[in-house]
Design an enzyme around this catalytic site. Structure first.
Site, PDB file in Angstrom:
ATOM      1  N   HIS A 107      -1.179   4.360 -15.083  1.00 19.61           N
ATOM      2  CA  HIS A 107      -0.487   3.723 -14.105  1.00 19.61           C
ATOM      3  C   HIS A 107      -1.050   3.692 -12.688  1.00 19.61           C
ATOM      4  O   HIS A 107      -0.439   3.066 -12.003  1.00 19.61           O
ATOM      5  CB  HIS A 107       0.974   4.133 -13.893  1.00 19.61           C
ATOM      6  CG  HIS A 107       1.769   3.798 -15.296  1.00 19.61           C
ATOM      7  ND1 HIS A 107       2.927   4.664 -15.559  1.00 19.61           N
ATOM      8  CD2 HIS A 107       1.446   2.855 -16.006  1.00 19.61           C
ATOM      9  CE1 HIS A 107       3.148   4.140 -16.683  1.00 19.61           C
ATOM     10  NE2 HIS A 107       2.457   3.368 -17.195  1.00 19.61           N
ATOM     11  N   CYS A 111      -3.908  -5.373   5.527  1.00 17.44           N
ATOM     12  CA  CYS A 111      -5.187  -5.189   5.325  1.00 17.44           C
ATOM     13  C   CYS A 111      -6.007  -5.532   6.504  1.00 17.44           C
ATOM     14  O   CYS A 111      -6.007  -6.334   7.225  1.00 17.44           O
ATOM     15  CB  CYS A 111      -5.887  -6.166   4.094  1.00 17.44           C
ATOM     16  SG  CYS A 111      -7.644  -5.866   3.808  1.00 17.44           S
ATOM     17  N   CYS A 158      -8.782  -8.622   5.878  1.00 20.49           N
ATOM     18  CA  CYS A 158      -8.422  -9.992   5.628  1.00 20.49           C
ATOM     19  C   CYS A 158      -6.782 -10.181   6.045  1.00 20.49           C
ATOM     20  O   CYS A 158      -6.617 -11.244   6.120  1.00 20.49           O
ATOM     21  CB  CYS A 158      -8.512 -10.605   4.240  1.00 20.49           C
ATOM     22  SG  CYS A 158      -7.461  -9.846   3.075  1.00 20.49           S
ATOM     23  N   GLY A 210       6.485  16.037 -21.159  1.00 22.98           N
ATOM     24  CA  GLY A 210       7.269  15.919 -19.871  1.00 22.98           C
ATOM     25  C   GLY A 210       7.257  14.201 -19.629  1.00 22.98           C
ATOM     26  O   GLY A 210       7.311  13.664 -18.501  1.00 22.98           O
TER      27      GLY A 210
END
Length: 271
Positions: free
Chosen positions: A124, A182, A185, A222
Site C-alpha cells: 500500500h 507541490c 508545480c 496481524g
C-alpha cells in the site's frame, strides 16, 4: 485447526515454517500496535472508527484535504518516529534463517525495513513519502510537514490523539487550515500510499503474486484480510494448494480456507 494457547501456537508455527520453508508472509496493522501505531479493526474485523479517507474524496474536495492535513499534523509524527517492536525483529530473524522469503506488508510505516528485513513489498505504499498528483515528483513527507506547521501556527498549538496511519482525533475549524501544495508545480500533494477506493498499482500486485507463487506457503500476521488487496493472496494460495497459516487475534476473512489459525497475541508467539 485453531490454537489459542501461545506455547502450542509457537510450536505449531515453527513446525509450519520448517515444513514449508521458505514461505511468504503478509502483515497488517496488528503487528504495529506494540510500536504505538493504532489499528483499524476490532476482533470481529469491524471498523473501530470512521473508515479512512477515500481517494476520490481526497482528490475532488479541498475541504477533505484541509481536514486530512490538519489532523496529520498530530497523527503523522507518531508514524514517523515509531520503532520496530519484537514481532518485526522476530520476522527479520526468521527471514535470516531462510524460513521466510519475502514480506508483503499492508502497512505503510516502513518498520520491517527499520528492523533489518529485506525483500519487503510495500503493498500500500510508504507514508513517509509524498507524491504530486500532477507532476508525479516524489519528496520526503517531513518537508511538507514542516511547511504545514509554519503555515498553520494556530493549529500547531492544538493537541490531538493519534489514530491509524498518521491520522488523529481532532475537531476544529478546518476551513482555516492552509494546505501546502507541490513546490514544483503547485499540484495536489498526497502521501505515496494507496487510499481506500484506489487500486494497488498492477506491477506491485504482480510482483507480490509471483513472490507467493514461488514460495511454499503463506503466513498472515496481524491482519484480518478484510480488504481484498490483502485477501487476494490468501485466495491465490488456496487455489494453488499452498498451505496457509494465520497469526492474529480475532476473525479474518481467510479463516475458512486456512490450514491453521493461531488465535493468539502476536508478541506471545513471536518471541
Amino acid at each position: 485447526m485453531t490454537i489459542t494457547d501461545p506455547t502450542q501456537a509457537r510450536e505449531a508455527l515453527m513446525e509450519f515454517l520448517h515444513r514449508n520453508a521458505p514461505v511468504t508472509i503478509i502483515t497488517g496493522a496488528g503487528i504495529c500496535t506494540d510500536s504505538g501505531i493504532p489499528d483499524y479493526r476490532d476482533s470481529d474485523g469491524e471498523w473501530k472508527r470512521t473508515p479512512p479517507v477515500q481517494h476520490q474524496d481526497y482528490m475532488r474536495s479541498e475541504a477533505v484535504r484541509k481536514r486530512y492535513w490538519a489532523r496529520s499534523l498530530f497523527g503523522w509524527p507518531v508514524l514517523y518516529h515509531a520503532q520496530p517492536n519484537s514481532a518485526h525483529h522476530a520476522i527479520t530473524q526468521l527471514q535470516q534463517q531462510k524460513l521466510i522469503s519475502h514480506i508483503i506488508t499492508q502497512n505503510v510505516d516502513g518498520l520491517h525495513q527499520k528492523a533489518g528485513a529485506n525483500n519487503v513489498i510495500n503493498l500500500h505504499g510508504y507514508a513517509n513519502d509524498m507524491v504530486c498528483m500532477s507532476c508525479q515528483q516524489v519528496t520526503p513527507r517531513l518537508e511538507m510537514h514542516e511547511r504545514s506547521l509554519k503555515m498553520n501556527p494556530d493549529f500547531a498549538a492544538l493537541e490531538a490523539t493519534a489514530a491509524p496511519d498518521g491520522d488523529a482525533d481532532l475537531e476544529a475549524d478546518f476551513e482555516q487550515f492552509n494546505v501546502a501544495n507541490c513546490m514544483s508545480c503547485g499540484g495536489i500533494l498526497k502521501p505515496d500510499v494507496v487510499y481506500f477506493g484506489d487500486n494497488v498499482p498492477r506491477p506491485r500486485v504482480e510482483e507480490a503474486q509471483n513472490v507467493l507463487k514461488n514460495s511454499n506457503g503463506l503466513l498472515a500476521i496481524g491482519t484480518s484480510l478484510m480488504v481484498f488487496s490483502g485477501y487476494r493472496f490468501a485466495r491465490q494460495a488456496y487455489q494453488n494448494n499452498q498451505p496457509i497459516a494465520l497469526l492474529t487475534l480475532g476473525k479474518t476473512r481467510a479463516d475458512e480456507i486456512a490450514d491453521i489459525k493461531l488465535n493468539c497475541s502476536i508478541k506471545d508467539v513471536l518471541l
